[in-house]
Each structure stands twice: as C-alpha cells, then as structure tokens.
Design a protein around this motif. Structure first.
Motif, PDB file in Angstrom:
ATOM      1  N   ALA A 187       0.824  -1.199   0.000  1.00  0.00           N
ATOM      2  CA  ALA A 187       0.000   0.000   0.000  1.00  0.00           C
ATOM      3  C   ALA A 187       0.864   1.258   0.000  1.00  0.00           C
ATOM      4  O   ALA A 187       2.003   1.251   0.473  1.00  0.00           O
ATOM      5  CB  ALA A 187      -0.909   0.002   1.230  1.00  0.00           C
ATOM      6  N   TYR A 188       0.287   2.335  -0.514  1.00  0.00           N
ATOM      7  CA  TYR A 188       0.998   3.617  -0.566  1.00  0.00           C
ATOM      8  C   TYR A 188       1.127   4.177   0.834  1.00  0.00           C
ATOM      9  O   TYR A 188       0.170   4.204   1.606  1.00  0.00           O
ATOM     10  CB  TYR A 188       0.237   4.601  -1.458  1.00  0.00           C
ATOM     11  N   GLN A 189       2.321   4.637   1.179  1.00  0.00           N
ATOM     12  CA  GLN A 189       2.559   5.276   2.464  1.00  0.00           C
ATOM     13  C   GLN A 189       3.230   6.610   2.218  1.00  0.00           C
ATOM     14  O   GLN A 189       4.235   6.690   1.521  1.00  0.00           O
ATOM     15  CB  GLN A 189       3.466   4.414   3.338  1.00  0.00           C
ATOM     16  N   LYS A 190       2.648   7.648   2.802  1.00  0.00           N
ATOM     17  CA  LYS A 190       3.207   8.983   2.638  1.00  0.00           C
ATOM     18  C   LYS A 190       4.449   9.122   3.515  1.00  0.00           C
ATOM     19  O   LYS A 190       4.468   8.675   4.656  1.00  0.00           O
ATOM     20  CB  LYS A 190       2.170  10.033   3.036  1.00  0.00           C
ATOM     21  N   LYS A 191       5.485   9.716   2.971  1.00  0.00           N
ATOM     22  CA  LYS A 191       6.702   9.936   3.736  1.00  0.00           C
ATOM     23  C   LYS A 191       6.426  10.996   4.795  1.00  0.00           C
ATOM     24  O   LYS A 191       5.915  12.065   4.494  1.00  0.00           O
ATOM     25  CB  LYS A 191       7.842  10.403   2.830  1.00  0.00           C
ATOM     26  N   SER A 192       6.775  10.699   6.004  1.00  0.00           N
ATOM     27  CA  SER A 192       6.558  11.683   7.066  1.00  0.00           C
ATOM     28  C   SER A 192       7.904  12.134   7.597  1.00  0.00           C
ATOM     29  O   SER A 192       8.856  11.375   7.684  1.00  0.00           O
ATOM     30  CB  SER A 192       5.734  11.072   8.193  1.00  0.00           C
ATOM     31  N   GLY A 193       7.975  13.403   7.938  1.00  0.00           N
ATOM     32  CA  GLY A 193       9.206  13.939   8.514  1.00  0.00           C
ATOM     33  C   GLY A 193      10.197  14.443   7.486  1.00  0.00           C
ATOM     34  O   GLY A 193      11.122  15.176   7.833  1.00  0.00           O
ATOM     35  N   GLU A 194      10.053  14.080   6.255  1.00  0.00           N
ATOM     36  CA  GLU A 194      10.982  14.547   5.230  1.00  0.00           C
ATOM     37  C   GLU A 194      10.280  15.601   4.383  1.00  0.00           C
ATOM     38  O   GLU A 194       9.286  15.329   3.744  1.00  0.00           O
ATOM     39  CB  GLU A 194      11.431  13.387   4.342  1.00  0.00           C
ATOM     40  N   HIS A 195      10.819  16.800   4.405  1.00  0.00           N
ATOM     41  CA  HIS A 195      10.243  17.882   3.608  1.00  0.00           C
ATOM     42  C   HIS A 195      11.275  18.399   2.623  1.00  0.00           C
ATOM     43  O   HIS A 195      11.325  19.577   2.332  1.00  0.00           O
ATOM     44  CB  HIS A 195       9.758  19.015   4.515  1.00  0.00           C
ATOM     45  N   GLY A 196      12.129  17.543   2.133  1.00  0.00           N
ATOM     46  CA  GLY A 196      13.150  17.952   1.185  1.00  0.00           C
ATOM     47  C   GLY A 196      12.542  18.297  -0.152  1.00  0.00           C
ATOM     48  O   GLY A 196      11.337  18.269  -0.347  1.00  0.00           O
TER      49      GLY A 196
END
Length: 82
Positions: free
Chosen positions: A46-55
């Motif tokens: 399943a798709y998981q949004k990256k959290s904590g990375e705002h690069g």
C-alpha cells in the motif's frame, strides 16, 4: 483524353474489401473459458506517505528566502554604519 474529347470515362470496378485486398472485415476469434484468471502478482504494498521529510524544491526555495532575508538585514545594518 477521352473525357477531354467529349466522351465518357469507362466505369471503374468498386474497391474490393479493405484497401483492395478482398478482406471485408478484420475479426479476432478466441476460445472462451469459464476459469477465473490468475491473481495479480505481488507489488510493493500500500501507498505510504513519507513523514518527517520535507526535502525537495519547496525546502530549497525556503532556504533561499532565509538567506536573502539575512543578507538584506546585514546590508541594511552596514548601510546604517557607513
């Protein structure tokens, strides 16, 4: 030449099939089966949004804005000193 001299052109036969090949229709025939298709192959999950990375581009633009603000503040302070 005959038409230019006042005559009539000889009749031409109608085209036969698709592009003169004699084939009147393209048909694909396959046998139908009642079996269910095989399950799809396993993927990455399943798709998981990256959290904590705002690069990325937005973060680079924010860094440029901070640098410009700092340089403008330093330039204004230096102008007041001079």
């Amino acid at each position: 030449i005959t038409v230019n001299m006042g005559g009539t052109a000889p009749p031409t036969p109608p085209p036969g099939g698709i592009a003169g090949t004699g084939i009147s229709a393209l048909v694909q025939v396959s046998a139908h089966s009642q079996e269910a298709p095989a399950p799809p192959p396993e993927t990455w999950g399943a798709y998981q949004k990256k959290s904590g990375e705002h690069g990325g581009v937005v973060e680079m633009i924010n860094l440029l804005i901070k640098d410009l603000d700092k340089e403008m503040t330093e330039a204004e302070a230096q102008e007041k000193e001079d």
